[in-house]
Motif scaffolding. Structure first.
Motif, mmCIF file in Angstrom:
data_model
loop_
_atom_site.group_PDB
_atom_site.id
_atom_site.type_symbol
_atom_site.label_atom_id
_atom_site.label_comp_id
_atom_site.label_asym_id
_atom_site.label_seq_id
_atom_site.Cartn_x
_atom_site.Cartn_y
_atom_site.Cartn_z
ATOM 1 N N LEU A 214 0.840 -1.191 0.000
ATOM 2 C CA LEU A 214 0.000 0.000 0.000
ATOM 3 C C LEU A 214 0.877 1.242 0.000
ATOM 4 O O LEU A 214 2.049 1.183 0.386
ATOM 5 C CB LEU A 214 -0.904 0.035 1.242
ATOM 6 C CG LEU A 214 -1.981 -1.040 1.382
ATOM 7 C CD1 LEU A 214 -2.558 -1.012 2.788
ATOM 8 C CD2 LEU A 214 -3.088 -0.852 0.339
ATOM 9 N N GLU A 217 -0.029 6.600 2.788
ATOM 10 C CA GLU A 217 -1.294 7.194 3.205
ATOM 11 C C GLU A 217 -2.378 6.122 3.350
ATOM 12 O O GLU A 217 -3.134 6.094 4.332
ATOM 13 C CB GLU A 217 -1.734 8.251 2.186
ATOM 14 C CG GLU A 217 -0.842 9.489 2.133
ATOM 15 C CD GLU A 217 0.471 9.236 1.402
ATOM 16 O OE1 GLU A 217 0.582 8.184 0.701
ATOM 17 O OE2 GLU A 217 1.384 10.065 1.532
ATOM 18 N N ALA A 218 -2.452 5.219 2.353
ATOM 19 C CA ALA A 218 -3.464 4.153 2.403
ATOM 20 C C ALA A 218 -3.176 3.193 3.545
ATOM 21 O O ALA A 218 -4.101 2.710 4.212
ATOM 22 C CB ALA A 218 -3.488 3.405 1.071
ATOM 23 N N ARG A 221 -4.387 4.609 6.964
ATOM 24 C CA ARG A 221 -5.842 4.467 7.136
ATOM 25 C C ARG A 221 -6.204 3.012 7.430
ATOM 26 O O ARG A 221 -6.996 2.729 8.341
ATOM 27 C CB ARG A 221 -6.566 4.941 5.874
ATOM 28 C CG ARG A 221 -6.504 6.437 5.635
ATOM 29 C CD ARG A 221 -7.515 6.852 4.582
ATOM 30 N NE ARG A 221 -7.262 6.195 3.303
ATOM 31 C CZ ARG A 221 -6.460 6.680 2.354
ATOM 32 N NH1 ARG A 221 -5.823 7.836 2.547
ATOM 33 N NH2 ARG A 221 -6.295 6.027 1.208
#
Length: 289
Positions: A214, A217-218, A221
């Motif tokens: 990923l 940022e992903a 989350r």
């Protein structure tokens, strides 16, 4: 479309309400997983981290845990248990309860109303303590030798003991509202395995994001949604738990333990330790002594 859970199957027949399983190996099954059966586990030998939802804590011999259905969890043994040259050994007794086998009609029988209500309102991972734990210990020593109706009656007796709420300490505050997909489960399993095995090294956010395939940022989350913590908070908690073990089992100085557990700064280690444990490392060790 129905979501797949993390692939993990309890070895049993399709019509078995309760299964007694002995896990005896160098280390416990170290992949994050979930299954529809309820699980009651007693740690006989071995030490390490238990990760379930937003909870991360230690497990040691004598600990007993209850997991409701489909709770993602992993018992990650300490690094020395993965050393094939060591004499470390892990042993656990587990009961798996498959309520689906009983069928809807049976659970609606009036005598089962209390059990059904408890099952519907109990969700998460619990540490079993007190009188309930003592009673279950006696039953666990017997249930492996029981068969048929005798085993079912003993299993129901154990479930009755577990309904004493004051002896059930809820460990995780974050209750997943949906099952992991197979892809999510494998990704989270890889990430957790990497963090727990490499926590004493200098791990960057980019490294774990790459493990999860990923972007940073992903990944942030994804990780926060499933653990309730940021990557940094989780890594710090892992290191603090490891330092607690060394403060208890070794004669190393506080500064030696801090650097060995991955902290590059002693003053930060002291602040982080107090934030997590509510006391300084020296106070923690003094209390043990």
């Amino acid at each position: 479309m129905k979501r797949k859970v993390i692939p993990f199957k309890i070895p049993k027949s399709n019509k078995e309400f309760v299964r007694f399983q002995v896990d005896a190996a160098k280390y416990f099954y170290d992949k994050l997983h979930q299954h529809p059966e309820w699980q009651l586990t007693l740690i006989k030998k071995g030490k390490g981290h238990l990760m379930v939802g937003d909870y991360l804590g230690r497990f040691e011999p004598g600990d007993m845990f209850l997991f409701s259905a489909n709770m993602p969890h992993v018992f990650r043994s300490d690094p020395e248990f993965f050393d094939l040259t060591s004499d470390k050994f892990s042993l656990g007794f587990s009961l798996y309860f498959d309520f689906q086998v009983l069928g809807k009609s049976l659970l609606e029988v009036e005598e089962f109303s209390g059990l059904l209500q408890w099952k519907q309102h109990t969700k998460g991972c619990f540490r079993v303590v007190g009188e309930t734990k003592s009673k279950i210990l006696d039953s666990l020593n017997d249930i492996g030798e029981k068969e048929g109706l005798k085993r079912i009656l003993l299993a129901l007796q154990i479930l009755n003991y577990l309904q004493k709420r004051e002896d059930m300490l809820l460990l995780n505050k974050l209750i997943p509202y949906k099952d992991y997909s197979e892809t999510e489960g494998k990704r989270m399993g890889r990430v957790m395995s990497y963090i727990l095995s490499e926590s004493r090294q200098n791990i960057s956010l980019q490294e774990v994001a790459d493990i999860g395939n990923l972007s940073k940022e992903a990944f942030c989350r994804f990780f926060k949604e499933r653990t309730g913590k940021t990557f940094t908070e989780f890594l710090t908690q892992v290191r603090i738990h490891q330092s607690c073990q060394l403060l208890q089992d070794s004669d190393l100085s506080v500064s030696q333990i801090a650097f060995q557990c991955g902290f590059q700064n002693l003053s930060y280690f002291n602040r982080a330790f107090k934030k997590v444990q509510g006391e300084t490392p020296k106070e923690y060790r003094s209390k043990l002594l």
